[in-house]
Design an enzyme around this catalytic site. Sequence first.
Site, PDB file in Angstrom:
ATOM      1  N   GLY A 464       1.534  10.525   8.461  1.00 26.91           N
ATOM      2  CA  GLY A 464       3.071   9.513   8.584  1.00 26.91           C
ATOM      3  C   GLY A 464       2.673   8.651   6.484  1.00 26.91           C
ATOM      4  N   GLY A 466       2.670   5.185   3.682  1.00 26.48           N
ATOM      5  CA  GLY A 466       3.011   4.067   4.028  1.00 26.48           C
ATOM      6  C   GLY A 466       3.066   3.873   2.228  1.00 26.48           C
ATOM      7  CG  PHE A 468      -1.055   0.595  -1.077  1.00 23.69           C
ATOM      8  CD1 PHE A 468      -1.304  -1.068   0.013  1.00 23.69           C
ATOM      9  CD2 PHE A 468      -0.329   0.019  -2.367  1.00 23.69           C
ATOM     10  CE1 PHE A 468      -1.427  -1.665  -0.543  1.00 23.69           C
ATOM     11  CE2 PHE A 468       0.080  -1.200  -2.683  1.00 23.69           C
ATOM     12  CZ  PHE A 468      -0.673  -2.333  -1.568  1.00 23.69           C
ATOM     13  N   GLY A 469      -0.161   4.646   0.586  1.00 20.68           N
ATOM     14  CA  GLY A 469      -0.311   6.489   0.492  1.00 20.68           C
ATOM     15  C   GLY A 469       0.097   7.300   1.971  1.00 20.68           C
ATOM     16  CB  VAL A 471      -2.002   7.970   7.237  1.00 18.59           C
ATOM     17  CG1 VAL A 471      -3.269   8.607   8.177  1.00 18.59           C
ATOM     18  CG2 VAL A 471      -2.201   7.379   7.007  1.00 18.59           C
ATOM     19  CE  LYS A 485      -4.791   2.964   4.733  1.00 15.46           C
ATOM     20  NZ  LYS A 485      -4.397   1.596   4.840  1.00 15.46           N
ATOM     21  CG  ASP A 593       1.368  -5.187   6.327  1.00 17.93           C
ATOM     22  OD1 ASP A 593       2.557  -6.493   7.002  1.00 17.93           O
ATOM     23  OD2 ASP A 593       1.279  -4.384   6.009  1.00 17.93           O
TER      24      ASP A 593
END
Length: 785
Positions: A464, A466, A468-469, A471, A485, A593
């Site tokens: 996936g 996100g 900030f980066g 996975v 991650k 979150d």
Amino acid sequence: MHNNSLLNSLILLLLTFSFCSCSSDTISIHKPLRDGELLVSKSKTFALGFFTPGKSTSRYVGIWYYNLPIQTVVWVANRNILHHNLSTIPIWSTNVSFPQSQRNSTSAVIAQLSDIANLVLMINNTKTVLWESFDHPTDTFWFLQSWKTDDDPGNGAFTVKFSTIGKPQVLMYNHDLPWWRGGHWNGATLIGAPDMKRDMAILNVSFLEDDDNYVAFSYNMFAKSVITRVVIQQSGFLQTFRWDSQTGQWSRCWSEPSDECGNYGTCGSNEDGTGGCVRKKGSSVCENGEGFIKVVSLKVPDTSVAVAKSGLSLEECEKECLQNCSCTAYSIADVRNGGSGCLAWHGDLIDIQKLNDQGQDLFLRVDKIELANYYRKRKGVLDKKRLAAILVASIIAIVLLLSCVNYMWKKKREDENKLMMQLNQDSSGEENIAQSNTHPNLPFFSFKTIMTATRNCGHENKLGQGGFGSVYKGSLVNGQEIAVKRLSQNSGQGKEEFKTEVKLLVKLQHRNLVRLLSCCFEKEERMLVYEYLPNKSLDLFIFSKHLSNSLIVSLIKTKGHHWIGANVLKLCGIARGVLYLHQDSRLKIIHRDLKASNVLLDAAMNPKISDFGMARIFGDDDEIQAITKRVVGTYGYMSPEYAMEGRYSTKSDVFSYGVILLEIIAGQRNTHSETGRASLNLIGHVWTLWTEGRALDTVDPALNQSYPSAIVLRCIQIGLLCVQENAINRPSMLDVVFMLANEIPLCPPQKPAFLFNGSKYLQESSTSGGGSSVNEVTETTISAR
């Protein structure tokens, strides 16, 4: 037959409004107790009087600690009788018989409050006890029954008592069903409450058991100044508390069940929660060559089906069990002085649990093949002719292994020092990971190790993307699967989120939180290594129509008519994870979150909360909320007070949980952010249907009405309670867990927050994708109605 004069002397009368103070420890028929007056024990430790719990309007008779600033009720007389108005009508009676020889001496009957919180009705001149409150406990030690709610001390769902079937043991019941087993007294502790053993150094414990199934258990502190209590909570936890005079609060010592594996019979028959203890039967029920293998450190099985014999040694116990073909296991009954007595089980073994070094050894019956394999593994089968060669090879291997370990240790220290140096160079001034001492047992993986495990973070291994980066899935050389991650190098926020997530996750251990295995800070790379969860995230199931039906059925469908049973709902797992963050961990943590994409699912579909990069720690227990100018999170899950004013608290996470609950039921997102604007959201849609009496129209049509409507309606109501506009009206996560676990009446929800109908959003992704995150509340225009 009862004597009327005596009966009057046994009644506490509410005679008039009288607000005088009473310091006596005794009442009689000539000296009744009025509302506003107190009985106070001689040492001024406990008081008895009338009180109103929580937000209730009813009056009850109770006993509480007299010298503490917090009213802590330990006994309630009329717990199931409601009285809203003061009157001269008796509100409670002991209703006991009076001895024939004393019926003309009713004036000699008194009720006295002792220094151990026992209200004793006695004949004054002979001290003959007619009745005592210790025979009728409420929720505080020792036949226990929880309160219904904080406002209602009536009989709740959970009770704790000794079961005298078979070997006496402590059991907690949810209504009439076993919920948790404290186990039998093994001479040192209750085997099912391993944390209790830590308190043995400061407790004076007495346990009595005779052949007539009479069982008595008592305790007191060696230090008389220390105040402790044992309470069964409304949410199904048996807990001990110690009064902390410095903070003026009750400090929790231990709590059972400590996790879901501690619930009674969670893993079924012959299981210990780790995949072991399943007996492989031979060709006959009782064949030659059978024997026993030792399984160490267990919560031994349910003793209601065990046979207890005193005076037998461990060898004699084995011999008796082996001669009986139905005997499946045995253990020591009393562990003191090297062990004595025998417990033998016949048939299935129920409610076994691994307890590390706090449990007992269980000797399990196996057939001759399994027994041979067991001894072969323990002793080994070595050929005498090869023994010398094997010894030489072993010495060489040990030398090489020590050299390798020494090299790896030095390399690990170098990597750790490099991480510390780079974090110390951070200009933000925030406490760094090295200084916080939060990672003494966290291994550091090299960049090469992670690249090898993830095939150079190849596209085929990508799980996936996100904010900030990305996975990636990986596999270590030992075959263990991991999720990595990899934070983006061009992310200005990545370093802070990296530090926050490492600091938090090494301190947090819970079955419903994702587990951090390692991290890497090398070659400008920042990587976090987690346990791999094969079923990915919750949003993939509830928002993908070809998967949603099977997931929701597994979440909602139950066996029987009770909300809680052997199959604990996954919804409750998410709630317990958030409750741990808010209340049960060493830190009070606000996730900030919480959303469907941040709830991961393991192979058994158990939920685990992830992505703590935006989490914040509350330093003090009495810290309720905080304010920030930097609002981070995901549209559709943020509470109104946080999105518009920057105020966040535990109630912010409760709002997010409510959104997830409604999304699971509806199979659709609360908002759609692909265009940067939120359309009419799910909360508003559900509220409209609820007010029109058509709440079940919310349910995902893919279910084809294959669900229990009463349970779904209850879930919808709990979800609406969580997303109420005013944070004060939202329940706590403890309340949510309790509402999910009990069929109690629920309050009607008030108007929810219909969020995000504004015209301007900042397009910055959150750390794990799925929706948009916002930054700087002063730059965001958001309206609510």
